[in-house]
Design a protein around this motif. Structure first.
Motif, PDB file in Angstrom:
ATOM      1  N   PHE A  83       0.844  -1.200   0.000  1.00 18.04           N
ATOM      2  CA  PHE A  83       0.000   0.000   0.000  1.00 18.04           C
ATOM      3  C   PHE A  83       0.879   1.250   0.000  1.00 18.04           C
ATOM      4  O   PHE A  83       1.678   1.453   0.907  1.00 18.04           O
ATOM      5  N   VAL A  84       0.686   2.084  -1.020  1.00 12.96           N
ATOM      6  CA  VAL A  84       1.498   3.287  -1.201  1.00 12.96           C
ATOM      7  C   VAL A  84       0.643   4.516  -0.893  1.00 12.96           C
ATOM      8  O   VAL A  84      -0.485   4.627  -1.376  1.00 12.96           O
ATOM      9  N   PRO A  85       1.163   5.448  -0.101  1.00 13.19           N
ATOM     10  CA  PRO A  85       0.398   6.661   0.205  1.00 13.19           C
ATOM     11  C   PRO A  85       0.073   7.451  -1.065  1.00 13.19           C
ATOM     12  O   PRO A  85       0.835   7.413  -2.039  1.00 13.19           O
ATOM     13  N   PRO A  86      -1.040   8.148  -1.081  1.00 12.52           N
ATOM     14  CA  PRO A  86      -1.457   8.858  -2.294  1.00 12.52           C
ATOM     15  C   PRO A  86      -0.473   9.928  -2.760  1.00 12.52           C
ATOM     16  O   PRO A  86      -0.427  10.246  -3.942  1.00 12.52           O
ATOM     17  N   CYS A  87       0.308  10.479  -1.864  1.00 11.45           N
ATOM     18  CA  CYS A  87       1.178  11.582  -2.262  1.00 11.45           C
ATOM     19  C   CYS A  87       2.528  11.127  -2.814  1.00 11.45           C
ATOM     20  O   CYS A  87       3.327  11.962  -3.209  1.00 11.45           O
ATOM     21  N   THR A  88       2.795   9.844  -2.865  1.00  5.15           N
ATOM     22  CA  THR A  88       4.114   9.389  -3.316  1.00  5.15           C
ATOM     23  C   THR A  88       4.147   8.994  -4.781  1.00  5.15           C
ATOM     24  O   THR A  88       5.057   8.313  -5.215  1.00  5.15           O
ATOM     25  N   THR A  89       3.181   9.444  -5.555  1.00 11.94           N
ATOM     26  CA  THR A  89       3.183   9.112  -6.976  1.00 11.94           C
ATOM     27  C   THR A  89       4.337   9.819  -7.687  1.00 11.94           C
ATOM     28  O   THR A  89       4.696  10.941  -7.347  1.00 11.94           O
ATOM     29  N   SER A  90       4.920   9.152  -8.651  1.00  7.94           N
ATOM     30  CA  SER A  90       6.025   9.752  -9.408  1.00  7.94           C
ATOM     31  C   SER A  90       5.530  10.390 -10.703  1.00  7.94           C
ATOM     32  O   SER A  90       6.301  11.034 -11.408  1.00  7.94           O
ATOM     33  N   ASP A  91       4.258  10.229 -11.010  1.00  4.08           N
ATOM     34  CA  ASP A  91       3.685  10.815 -12.220  1.00  4.08           C
ATOM     35  C   ASP A  91       3.448  12.311 -11.993  1.00  4.08           C
ATOM     36  O   ASP A  91       2.595  12.700 -11.198  1.00  4.08           O
ATOM     37  N   THR A  92       4.219  13.165 -12.686  1.00  4.42           N
ATOM     38  CA  THR A  92       4.114  14.616 -12.474  1.00  4.42           C
ATOM     39  C   THR A  92       2.781  15.172 -12.935  1.00  4.42           C
ATOM     40  O   THR A  92       2.337  16.197 -12.439  1.00  4.42           O
ATOM     41  N   LYS A  93       2.110  14.489 -13.878  1.00  2.00           N
ATOM     42  CA  LYS A  93       0.805  14.962 -14.339  1.00  2.00           C
ATOM     43  C   LYS A  93      -0.238  14.884 -13.227  1.00  2.00           C
ATOM     44  O   LYS A  93      -1.125  15.712 -13.145  1.00  2.00           O
ATOM     45  N   LEU A  94      -0.127  13.874 -12.365  1.00  2.00           N
ATOM     46  CA  LEU A  94      -1.076  13.730 -11.268  1.00  2.00           C
ATOM     47  C   LEU A  94      -0.834  14.757 -10.168  1.00  2.00           C
ATOM     48  O   LEU A  94      -1.720  15.034  -9.370  1.00  2.00           O
ATOM     49  N   ASN A  95       0.380  15.301 -10.108  1.00  2.00           N
ATOM     50  CA  ASN A  95       0.718  16.282  -9.078  1.00  2.00           C
ATOM     51  C   ASN A  95       0.582  17.713  -9.559  1.00  2.00           C
ATOM     52  O   ASN A  95       0.975  18.631  -8.868  1.00  2.00           O
ATOM     53  N   LYS A  96       0.050  17.935 -10.742  1.00  2.00           N
ATOM     54  CA  LYS A  96      -0.100  19.270 -11.319  1.00  2.00           C
ATOM     55  C   LYS A  96      -1.561  19.703 -11.216  1.00  2.00           C
ATOM     56  O   LYS A  96      -2.451  19.012 -11.675  1.00  2.00           O
ATOM     57  N   PHE A  97      -1.797  20.841 -10.577  1.00  2.00           N
ATOM     58  CA  PHE A  97      -3.146  21.381 -10.415  1.00  2.00           C
ATOM     59  C   PHE A  97      -3.114  22.841 -10.846  1.00  2.00           C
ATOM     60  O   PHE A  97      -2.642  23.691 -10.095  1.00  2.00           O
ATOM     61  N   GLY A  98      -3.598  23.114 -12.053  1.00  2.00           N
ATOM     62  CA  GLY A  98      -3.535  24.479 -12.576  1.00  2.00           C
ATOM     63  C   GLY A  98      -2.085  24.891 -12.725  1.00  2.00           C
ATOM     64  O   GLY A  98      -1.298  24.227 -13.379  1.00  2.00           O
ATOM     65  N   THR A  99      -1.709  25.962 -12.050  1.00  2.00           N
ATOM     66  CA  THR A  99      -0.322  26.423 -12.096  1.00  2.00           C
ATOM     67  C   THR A  99       0.481  25.938 -10.892  1.00  2.00           C
ATOM     68  O   THR A  99       1.611  26.370 -10.688  1.00  2.00           O
ATOM     69  N   PHE A 100      -0.087  25.041 -10.094  1.00  2.00           N
ATOM     70  CA  PHE A 100       0.582  24.555  -8.887  1.00  2.00           C
ATOM     71  C   PHE A 100       1.045  23.117  -9.052  1.00  2.00           C
ATOM     72  O   PHE A 100       0.379  22.298  -9.681  1.00  2.00           O
ATOM     73  N   THR A 101       2.198  22.824  -8.435  1.00  2.00           N
ATOM     74  CA  THR A 101       2.731  21.468  -8.376  1.00  2.00           C
ATOM     75  C   THR A 101       2.711  21.029  -6.921  1.00  2.00           C
ATOM     76  O   THR A 101       3.208  21.732  -6.040  1.00  2.00           O
ATOM     77  N   LEU A 102       2.121  19.868  -6.678  1.00  2.00           N
ATOM     78  CA  LEU A 102       1.977  19.339  -5.326  1.00  2.00           C
ATOM     79  C   LEU A 102       3.130  18.401  -5.004  1.00  2.00           C
ATOM     80  O   LEU A 102       3.465  17.537  -5.810  1.00  2.00           O
ATOM     81  N   THR A 103       3.719  18.566  -3.832  1.00  2.00           N
ATOM     82  CA  THR A 103       4.744  17.647  -3.343  1.00  2.00           C
ATOM     83  C   THR A 103       4.376  17.236  -1.924  1.00  2.00           C
ATOM     84  O   THR A 103       3.631  17.926  -1.238  1.00  2.00           O
ATOM     85  N   CYS A 104       4.918  16.104  -1.509  1.00  2.00           N
ATOM     86  CA  CYS A 104       4.572  15.542  -0.213  1.00  2.00           C
ATOM     87  C   CYS A 104       5.805  14.949   0.426  1.00  2.00           C
ATOM     88  O   CYS A 104       6.635  14.354  -0.253  1.00  2.00           O
ATOM     89  N   SER A 105       5.894  15.120   1.738  1.00  2.00           N
ATOM     90  CA  SER A 105       6.960  14.441   2.468  1.00  2.00           C
ATOM     91  C   SER A 105       6.362  13.826   3.724  1.00  2.00           C
ATOM     92  O   SER A 105       5.866  14.535   4.598  1.00  2.00           O
ATOM     93  N   ALA A 106       6.339  12.521   3.769  1.00  2.00           N
ATOM     94  CA  ALA A 106       5.891  11.792   4.955  1.00  2.00           C
ATOM     95  C   ALA A 106       7.144  11.373   5.703  1.00  2.00           C
ATOM     96  O   ALA A 106       7.804  10.409   5.341  1.00  2.00           O
ATOM     97  N   SER A 107       7.472  12.121   6.739  1.00  2.00           N
ATOM     98  CA  SER A 107       8.741  11.878   7.421  1.00  2.00           C
ATOM     99  C   SER A 107       8.665  10.764   8.460  1.00  2.00           C
ATOM    100  O   SER A 107       9.647  10.076   8.706  1.00  2.00           O
ATOM    101  N   THR A 108       7.487  10.570   9.061  1.00  2.00           N
ATOM    102  CA  THR A 108       7.337   9.486  10.037  1.00  2.00           C
ATOM    103  C   THR A 108       5.989   8.806   9.788  1.00  2.00           C
ATOM    104  O   THR A 108       5.223   9.218   8.924  1.00  2.00           O
ATOM    105  N   ASP A 109       5.718   7.789  10.598  1.00  2.00           N
ATOM    106  CA  ASP A 109       4.438   7.092  10.493  1.00  2.00           C
ATOM    107  C   ASP A 109       3.257   8.003  10.809  1.00  2.00           C
ATOM    108  O   ASP A 109       2.143   7.756  10.362  1.00  2.00           O
TER     109      ASP A 109
END
Length: 162
Positions: A83-109
């Motif tokens: 099971f992979v968290p939703p924010c760890t996708t490597s597809d840049t198209k899925l992380n693009k919203f209008g003029t914004f790029t979404l990034t995520c960092s899950a540092s701990t559980d």
């Protein structure tokens, strides 16, 4: 006959005198339109920018909801087995919203930080949210706008809450 010719000349002269605009009237109209445009154009640009900023904050809210659903199912924000968290996708198209790029960092559980970084017309805007719902805004290089470490700033001159 003389009286009739005199009336025709007066009517002809009156028609000639009122047959158009003077240069002063045209220049006055142009000046008024220029003043209105000088006032309206910056307000219109701010209005458009505020509409584009909503794309970034909506994307963060949607991704936060996805991360919380993932946590409820797996009791962790990190990858659990297959099971992979939703924010760890490597597809840049899925992380693009209008003029914004979404990034995520899950540092701990039990913690993560989501970030929406603007580009193009929203360059200089960075919105963040974490697992506790703490929002922040970083704004660089945009005059009249200031950042906030407690909320998302959505319009020029908005003050960070105390």
């Amino acid at each position: 006959m003389k009286k009739q010719a005199s009336c025709l000349r007066r009517a002809d002269r009156a028609r000639r005198d009122s047959s158009g605009f003077t240069l002063i009237e045209v220049m006055l109209t142009v000046a008024i339109v220029a003043i209105l445009a000088a006032v309206a154009l910056p307000s219109y640009r701010d209005y458009i920018l505020r509409g584009q900023l909503v794309e970034g904050t909506n994307a963060l809210s949607a991704m936060r909801a996805d991360m919380e659903r993932f946590f409820q199912d797996n009791r962790s924000y990190l990858k659990t087995g297959t099971f992979v968290p939703p924010c760890t996708t490597s597809d840049t198209k899925l992380n693009k919203f209008g003029t914004f790029t979404l990034t995520c960092s899950a540092s701990t559980d039990t913690s993560y930080t989501l970030q929406a970084t603007g580009s193009g017309t929203t360059n200089g805007f960075v919105f963040k949210i974490d697992q506790l719902g703490v929002q922040s805004t970083e704004i660089t290089g945009v005059s009249g706008w200031s950042g906030c470490n407690k909320a998302w700033i959505m319009k020029r001159g908005q003050v960070c809450p105390a």
